[in-house]
Write a protein that holds these residues in place. Structure first.
Motif, PDB file in Angstrom:
ATOM      1  N   SER A 155       0.832  -1.206   0.000  1.00  0.00           N
ATOM      2  CA  SER A 155       0.000   0.000   0.000  1.00  0.00           C
ATOM      3  C   SER A 155       0.861   1.249   0.000  1.00  0.00           C
ATOM      4  CB  SER A 155      -0.918   0.007   1.225  1.00  0.00           C
ATOM      5  OG  SER A 155      -0.164   0.037   2.425  1.00  0.00           O
ATOM      6  N   ALA A 156       0.218   2.362  -0.360  1.00  0.00           N
ATOM      7  CA  ALA A 156       0.832   3.688  -0.307  1.00  0.00           C
ATOM      8  C   ALA A 156      -0.163   4.635   0.352  1.00  0.00           C
ATOM      9  CB  ALA A 156       1.190   4.179  -1.706  1.00  0.00           C
ATOM     10  N   ALA A 157       0.357   5.592   1.132  1.00  0.00           N
ATOM     11  CA  ALA A 157      -0.499   6.512   1.878  1.00  0.00           C
ATOM     12  C   ALA A 157       0.040   7.923   1.775  1.00  0.00           C
ATOM     13  CB  ALA A 157      -0.592   6.078   3.341  1.00  0.00           C
ATOM     14  N   GLU A 158      -0.782   8.868   2.190  1.00  0.00           N
ATOM     15  CA  GLU A 158      -0.357  10.268   2.235  1.00  0.00           C
ATOM     16  C   GLU A 158       0.868  10.423   3.128  1.00  0.00           C
ATOM     17  OE1 GLU A 158      -3.570  13.453   2.252  1.00  0.00           O
ATOM     18  OE2 GLU A 158      -4.650  11.733   3.100  1.00  0.00           O
ATOM     19  N   ARG A 159       1.550  11.563   2.938  1.00  0.00           N
ATOM     20  CA  ARG A 159       2.729  11.922   3.709  1.00  0.00           C
ATOM     21  C   ARG A 159       3.821  10.849   3.593  1.00  0.00           C
ATOM     22  NH1 ARG A 159      -1.677  13.754   6.120  1.00  0.00           N
ATOM     23  NH2 ARG A 159      -2.044  11.794   7.239  1.00  0.00           N
TER      24      ARG A 159
END
Length: 678
Positions: A155-159
């Motif tokens: 997964s990839a997320a904000e910040r």
């Protein structure tokens, strides 16, 4: 899903097939008489961290409101029922029988085990006498690692958040091999916001990694397991110049044989944990524009090891019912020391060094059993433990000359503790069941509490080598219903912690104190003390319903009225609420499968106000957060998901300084990921 754990199923007498699994005994029949909540893969698969999955149970939390994505390692201890959370934690956490609690501080580095590697976990609420023993003061978390199948989540997320974690099992001839791993990085968020924030406030960035391998084999009905794991996490602490790094590795070996319907079973296990912690702190200027290094805990090597053994017998026909009993013994040994630089009055550099540490041990024996007949289940257990704190020392010296400023050796201390549990459960028919239980337990002080002072911002907390174990006794009764896709439960409990280990405020800065030295303006001096008793009454309500094959709801509420009686040692605490203990907490969830491919999920959490300090002078406001998630099944094994945690970007207060500056939990965070499973 999250549910009350069902009574265990008695194994058949004949085992025609040899199944290679982890060397563990099955859940005891006695567990059904106590408050046990099971979290399965449906919840774990939506959680990036185990402590996040545990938050689906009300009043289960780390010392502060943040999860381990942002929490300093020294505040990752877990507590149940909001009786009196602490950084060391008042809950024992076990992975297939081996403790995960740090040997120096008692906290748990949650990133050492990825949720993808687990089959399920149980939350056992109430003191852990019987087979659990020392450390299980408010309860026990038992994790079970996968023995088959696997999952990979990327997964990839904000910040700047990126995470990859997975687990896989396979057969290599007569052996089963399970491997798991985790890698996560994030740029983090700044906990102090708005006008109060200054140049000294920095992000809580994170870089963590972990790997484990388990090898299982079988000889007849006997299973053998060996597991090795390693982990490291490096994170920012929210102020310029401060960081924390926690690392370690563990080994465990177990041999077990499950009991037949009319026979014996047994388990032997040995384990070892080696850990290290580097943790720096700083004082911050009044305008939060600069920081001054205050402490550099550059090395904290610690080792914990232990043994446990159990013999279990099942008798299918005893006095008209089924009898199951277990006798066992366990021992745990910890040693470690902190090495640090401190005292920087001019800002030019550290002037002093400190070494402090010692050894602790606890060993005990127990008998536990249950009888099931007709609609009744009776369970009980008794154990005796001996604890010892030894070889304690604290040495402080000047860095310039090596001159000794403090050279203390602490007297060895030891004692015995008797604990017990007793419970009954009755099936009332029609899906109803009632139960009642009484129990006691204890938790010895950790090496960290005994020997290491620490600093957070301008607040200083002194150690106390004279701490004795805190003990808990309690009673509870409950009613549950489970039929036709509807489940609910209600529990009323009373717990009392005697000789509770709490941080007691001794004075406020700016001032100079013996041993602790100078406390700056806006800071306070505290010391860990056995400060009287904590009484707690509480009510726990849980419910879940499958409204349609495609729509399900769940919810839970916990109310805990906890009060401190400081006694003669801390009368200023009498009548106050324990620090970090909310009165109300609640969770609610919805799962809606809109089509064969699309599923939507919502999870809400509410917590009432809590206090950040023992004097109840720093109030953290109540908060409601909502997490949302959408999943699209690309095929039977592949799921694409999109999530938004803290969807409405609620400001959740997690800390407060002496001059009123609040620290906050994570803002709204969107993430997208792909999950493969088999």
């Amino acid at each position: 899903m999250l549910q009350d754990a069902p009574p265990p199923v008695v194994a058949p007498a004949a085992l025609p097939d040899i199944v290679v699994t982890a060397a563990r005994l099955p859940p005891a029949a006695a567990d059904a008489a106590f408050s046990v909540v099971r979290i399965d893969q449906a919840v774990l698969s939506r959680s990036a961290r185990i402590d996040e999955a545990l938050r689906s149970v009300p009043a289960v939390s780390l010392f502060r409101r943040t999860t381990s994505v942002a929490a300093n390692p020294t505040t990752q201890g877990l507590s149940l029922r909001a009786i009196a959370p602490s950084g060391a934690g008042r809950t024992l956490v076990l992975l297939d029988g081996a403790p995960l609690n740090d040997p120096f501080g008692g906290w748990v580095i949650w990133s050492q085990v990825a949720p993808e590697s687990l089959d399920s976990l149980d939350v056992v609420r109430g003191a852990g006498s019987g087979p659990y023993g020392a450390g299980a003061l408010t309860g026990t978390i038992t994790l079970r690692e996968r023995s088959q199948g696997g999952a990979l989540d990327v997964s990839a997320a904000e910040r700047g958040g990126v995470r990859a974690a997975g687990s896989a099992s396979t057969r290599l001839g007569p052996l089963a091999v399970t491997v798991s791993g985790l890698r996560e990085v994030s740029d983090g968020y700044v906990p102090v916001r708005g006008a109060a924030a200054g140049a000294a406030d920095t992000p809580l960035d994170l870089d963590s990694r972990a790997a484990a391998v388990r090898i299982d084999g079988a000889v007849g009905r006997t299973n053998l397991s060996m597991r090795a794991a390693t982990w490291e996490e490096d994170r920012g602490s929210g102020l310029a110049g401060t960081r924390a790094n926690a690392s370690g590795h563990s080994l465990s070996a177990a041999v077990a044989q499950a009991p037949t319907a009319d026979g014996y079973g047994w388990r032997l296990q040995a384990w070892r944990i080696d850990s290290d912690l580097a943790n720096s702190s700083a004082s911050v200027s009044a305008d939060r524009s600069t920081t001054t290094p205050a402490n550099d805990q550059y090395k904290t090597p610690a080792t914990g090891w232990g043994l446990n053994a159990a013999l279990r017998r099942r008798v299918s026909d005893f006095a008209g019912g089924r009898l199951e009993w277990e006798v066992g013994a366990d021992a745990r040994f910890n040693e470690g020391q902190t090495n640090e630089f401190f005292s920087n009055p001019t800002g030019a550099g550290f002037a002093r060094g400190r070494r402090a540490g010692g050894e602790t041990s606890v060993g005990g024996a127990y008998v536990d059993g249950s009888w099931t007949g007709g609609d009744w289940l009776f369970a009980g257990g008794l154990r005796l433990d001996r604890w010892e704190n030894s070889d304690g020392f604290r040495n402080e010296y000047t860095l310039a000359t090596g001159a000794v400023l403090l050279d203390e050796t602490d007297p060895d201390r030891s004692g015995e503790v008797v604990s017990a549990r007793l419970a009954a459960r009755r099936d009332l028919g029609g899906g109803y069941a009632a139960r009642a239980a009484a129990y006691s337990g204890f938790r010895p002080a950790t090496l960290n509490e005994l020997h290491r002072p620490f600093r957070v911002g301008n607040d200083i907390t002194e150690a106390n080598a004279g701490l004795t174990p805190e003990t808990l006794k309690g009673v509870e009764t409950g009613l549950a219903f489970d039929r036709d896709g509807v489940r609910w439960g209600a529990t009323v409990f009373w717990n009392r912690i005697d000789d509770a280990i709490v941080n007691v405020t001794l004075g406020a800065g700016p001032a100079t104190f013996p041993r602790a030295g100078f406390v700056p303006a806006g800071g306070v001096l505290r010391q860990r003390q056995n400060a009287g008793t904590i009484d707690a009454w509480g009510v726990e309500l849980t419910g879940a319903a499958n409204l349609t094959p495609a729509l399900s709801l769940n919810g839970a509420v916990s109310w805990t009225d906890a009060t401190v009686d400081g006694g003669a040692s801390a009368p200023q605490l009498t009548g106050l609420r324990p620090a970090q203990a909310p009165e109300w907490s609640a969770t609610a969830g919805l799962d809606w499968r809109l089509s064969s491919a699309l599923t939507l999920a919502l999870a809400a959490r509410y917590e009432s106000r809590r206090f950040d300090d023992d004097l109840n002078s720093r109030t953290l406001a109540g908060a409601v957060t909502l997490d949302a998630r959408a999943e699209w099944a690309l095929d039977a094994r592949t799921t694409l998901w999109l999530a938004a945690d803290n969807l409405f970007d609620t400001d959740v207060e997690v800390s407060q300084t002496g001059n009123g500056v609040a620290g906050y939990g994570p803002p709204r965070t969107a993430s997208i990921g792909l999950r493969l499973s088999y």
